[in-house]
Design a protein around this motif. Sequence first.
Motif, PDB file in Angstrom:
ATOM      1  N   GLU A  91       0.793  -1.230   0.000  1.00  0.00           N
ATOM      2  CA  GLU A  91       0.000   0.000   0.000  1.00  0.00           C
ATOM      3  C   GLU A  91       0.829   1.286   0.000  1.00  0.00           C
ATOM      4  OE1 GLU A  91      -1.190  -0.162   4.774  1.00  0.00           O
ATOM      5  OE2 GLU A  91      -2.691   0.179   3.208  1.00  0.00           O
ATOM      6  N   ASP A  92       1.841   1.358   0.837  1.00  0.00           N
ATOM      7  CA  ASP A  92       2.644   2.567   0.755  1.00  0.00           C
ATOM      8  C   ASP A  92       4.110   2.211   0.483  1.00  0.00           C
ATOM      9  OD1 ASP A  92       1.930   2.847   4.277  1.00  0.00           O
ATOM     10  OD2 ASP A  92       3.279   1.469   3.246  1.00  0.00           O
ATOM     11  N   GLN A  93       4.852   3.188   0.133  1.00  0.00           N
ATOM     12  CA  GLN A  93       6.245   2.964  -0.232  1.00  0.00           C
ATOM     13  C   GLN A  93       7.023   2.380   0.939  1.00  0.00           C
ATOM     14  OE1 GLN A  93       6.932   3.001  -3.145  1.00  0.00           O
ATOM     15  NE2 GLN A  93       6.442   4.853  -4.304  1.00  0.00           N
ATOM     16  N   LYS A  94       7.678   1.300   0.673  1.00  0.00           N
ATOM     17  CA  LYS A  94       8.537   0.699   1.695  1.00  0.00           C
ATOM     18  C   LYS A  94       9.646  -0.037   0.976  1.00  0.00           C
ATOM     19  CE  LYS A  94       4.771  -1.465   2.957  1.00  0.00           C
ATOM     20  NZ  LYS A  94       3.758  -2.273   3.593  1.00  0.00           N
ATOM     21  N   PRO A  95      10.734  -0.314   1.698  1.00  0.00           N
ATOM     22  CA  PRO A  95      11.851  -1.003   1.047  1.00  0.00           C
ATOM     23  C   PRO A  95      11.419  -2.350   0.485  1.00  0.00           C
ATOM     24  CG  PRO A  95      12.429  -0.317   3.288  1.00  0.00           C
ATOM     25  CD  PRO A  95      10.991  -0.017   3.111  1.00  0.00           C
ATOM     26  N   LEU A  96      12.138  -2.791  -0.517  1.00  0.00           N
ATOM     27  CA  LEU A  96      11.812  -4.049  -1.180  1.00  0.00           C
ATOM     28  C   LEU A  96      11.685  -5.200  -0.189  1.00  0.00           C
ATOM     29  CD1 LEU A  96      11.550  -6.063  -3.485  1.00  0.00           C
ATOM     30  CD2 LEU A  96      14.024  -5.950  -3.809  1.00  0.00           C
ATOM     31  N   ARG A  97      12.669  -5.300   0.677  1.00  0.00           N
ATOM     32  CA  ARG A  97      12.664  -6.441   1.601  1.00  0.00           C
ATOM     33  C   ARG A  97      11.463  -6.416   2.526  1.00  0.00           C
ATOM     34  NH1 ARG A  97      15.752 -10.596   3.403  1.00  0.00           N
ATOM     35  NH2 ARG A  97      16.955 -10.263   1.507  1.00  0.00           N
ATOM     36  N   LYS A  98      11.141  -5.260   2.964  1.00  0.00           N
ATOM     37  CA  LYS A  98       9.982  -5.103   3.842  1.00  0.00           C
ATOM     38  C   LYS A  98       8.704  -5.538   3.108  1.00  0.00           C
ATOM     39  CE  LYS A  98       8.041  -3.263   7.649  1.00  0.00           C
ATOM     40  NZ  LYS A  98       8.287  -3.876   8.968  1.00  0.00           N
ATOM     41  N   PHE A  99       8.600  -5.095   1.903  1.00  0.00           N
ATOM     42  CA  PHE A  99       7.443  -5.471   1.079  1.00  0.00           C
ATOM     43  C   PHE A  99       7.354  -6.983   0.933  1.00  0.00           C
ATOM     44  CE2 PHE A  99       6.674  -6.905  -3.318  1.00  0.00           C
ATOM     45  CZ  PHE A  99       5.292  -6.781  -3.350  1.00  0.00           C
ATOM     46  N   ALA A 100       8.459  -7.586   0.573  1.00  0.00           N
ATOM     47  CA  ALA A 100       8.476  -9.036   0.366  1.00  0.00           C
ATOM     48  C   ALA A 100       8.099  -9.772   1.645  1.00  0.00           C
ATOM     49  CB  ALA A 100       9.853  -9.474  -0.117  1.00  0.00           C
ATOM     50  N   GLN A 101       8.632  -9.313   2.739  1.00  0.00           N
ATOM     51  CA  GLN A 101       8.331  -9.972   4.010  1.00  0.00           C
ATOM     52  C   GLN A 101       6.849  -9.922   4.338  1.00  0.00           C
ATOM     53  OE1 GLN A 101      11.085  -7.907   6.512  1.00  0.00           O
ATOM     54  NE2 GLN A 101      12.585  -9.583   6.521  1.00  0.00           N
ATOM     55  N   GLU A 102       6.268  -8.743   4.164  1.00  0.00           N
ATOM     56  CA  GLU A 102       4.851  -8.616   4.492  1.00  0.00           C
ATOM     57  C   GLU A 102       3.985  -9.432   3.535  1.00  0.00           C
ATOM     58  OE1 GLU A 102       3.409  -4.683   4.966  1.00  0.00           O
ATOM     59  OE2 GLU A 102       4.909  -4.151   6.485  1.00  0.00           O
ATOM     60  N   LEU A 103       4.384  -9.414   2.282  1.00  0.00           N
ATOM     61  CA  LEU A 103       3.631 -10.191   1.287  1.00  0.00           C
ATOM     62  C   LEU A 103       3.656 -11.678   1.638  1.00  0.00           C
ATOM     63  CD1 LEU A 103       2.107 -10.360  -1.395  1.00  0.00           C
ATOM     64  CD2 LEU A 103       4.324 -10.546  -2.547  1.00  0.00           C
TER      65      LEU A 103
END
Lengths: 211, 211
Positions: A91-103
């Motif tokens: 939903e909002d801009q976040k580092p790639l790794r953070k995104f992957a982890q949450e996904l």
Amino acid sequence: MSTRIAKPHPRMRKQPRQARSRATVEAIIEAAAHVLSGLGWAGFTTNKVAETAGVSIGTLYQYFPDKLSLLAAVRRRHFDHVLSVIRDSAEDQKPLRKFAQELVRGMIAAHSIHPTLHQVLLDEAPGDRGSRAAHASFQAQYLNHYATAVATYRKPRKGADMETVARVLSSAIEGVIHNAARRNMLAAPELQKQLVELICAYLSGAGRIGR
Amino acid sequence: MSTRIAKPHPRMRKQPRQARSRATVEAIIEAAAHVLSGLGWAGFTTNKVAETAGVSIGTLYQYFPDKLSLLAAVRRRHFDHVLSVIRDSAEDQKPLRKFAQELVRGMIAAHSIHPTLHQVLLDEAPGDRGSRAAHASFQAQYLNHYATAVATYRKPRKGADMETVARVLSSAIEGVIHNAARRNMLAAPELQKQLVELICAYLSGAGRIGR
DNA sequence: CGGAAATGCGAGTATGTTGTTTATATTTTC
DNA sequence: GAAAATATAAACAACATACTCGCATTTCCG
């Protein structure tokens, strides 16, 4: 014009008015998801669903005109859930790794309830006859979320079709999760870590070693 | 010792002696794979298989004692095929990219004949009752080949369990191929390229950007 | 309370599916 | 040309299962 036919929803025979019946309907859908996930489409019988829900078969048919409408209800509920997971993780801009982890965390959580439901819905069960549009819409949104993420985190490279990349990414993730679900390995943290790494590696685009 | 019971193979009721019958048996197995892939386990009926093979139902039962033995025959054939593909692509030392390319090409080729057979065999169809050992053996070999490749091409990193990595890799590849098969996109070269890149990226281990 | 509406029940039905057998016909072998 | 091998498809028996219907029970509301 003539009077509106008393057909509140084509998918439901009778609208539940009291709290009791609303709970019943919920129990039926939940049981249907459970059966579908556990026994597959071949084992998905209305009687089994009713039994699992702790409800009479007659009750089931009071709310669902036929087997397929029940399937459609399960599908709707599950797809809505999955869609919200993807939406939230990007939903909002976040580092790639953070995104992957949450996904990864979200997808695993979504599949932990009914491990193989997603695949059964996509592969075994017949497609929505009534609402093909809804199904297509889900597919489109699903892919679109991935495409957005790809566009955000992956530097555009020559000849890399966005849509294809999104499809490869999504199906790879689904494959890993589905496979893990079959082995009851969804909870393994090592697996989650590796899946995250797979995503990051692909999106940050290594592999082109020699050039 | 007593005489050997005339049971040449528990999986075949009667051994085909003439060339004609050998062709018939082959046609039946081929048709079975086709039906299984196209209609799924739910649509896999002996009558349908016989019809597809252009053979009478009686003929089918002359060689296969029951439905499950037919399924087992299909499984055996397919797994042998897939296994040989993986073996070949990793047989001698070659650069990572070369390995990935051959693997992808081989897997896609293997799935192009009966696009969803692999998944159906793994997910929908009941497991081998007679030869659980054979099935387990396939799984073991399958994973083992991947593990070997992983060990070869991926520099050992801290806390990276080989087996998990191999599983993630194999299931990701399967996921992509399976998904593409459902959309009749197996032939798309762009997809092949992206899949290769996914493999290379994961194995060469990018993604750890920040550290 | 008490009647009406809503909900729940589950045996029963009707209809189809499907794995398998069997008696018969055709082809191959020698 | 006889015997063995192979193929045929009608028929069956057993089973499964989606769905209905008449009736029992619970909830709502004046």
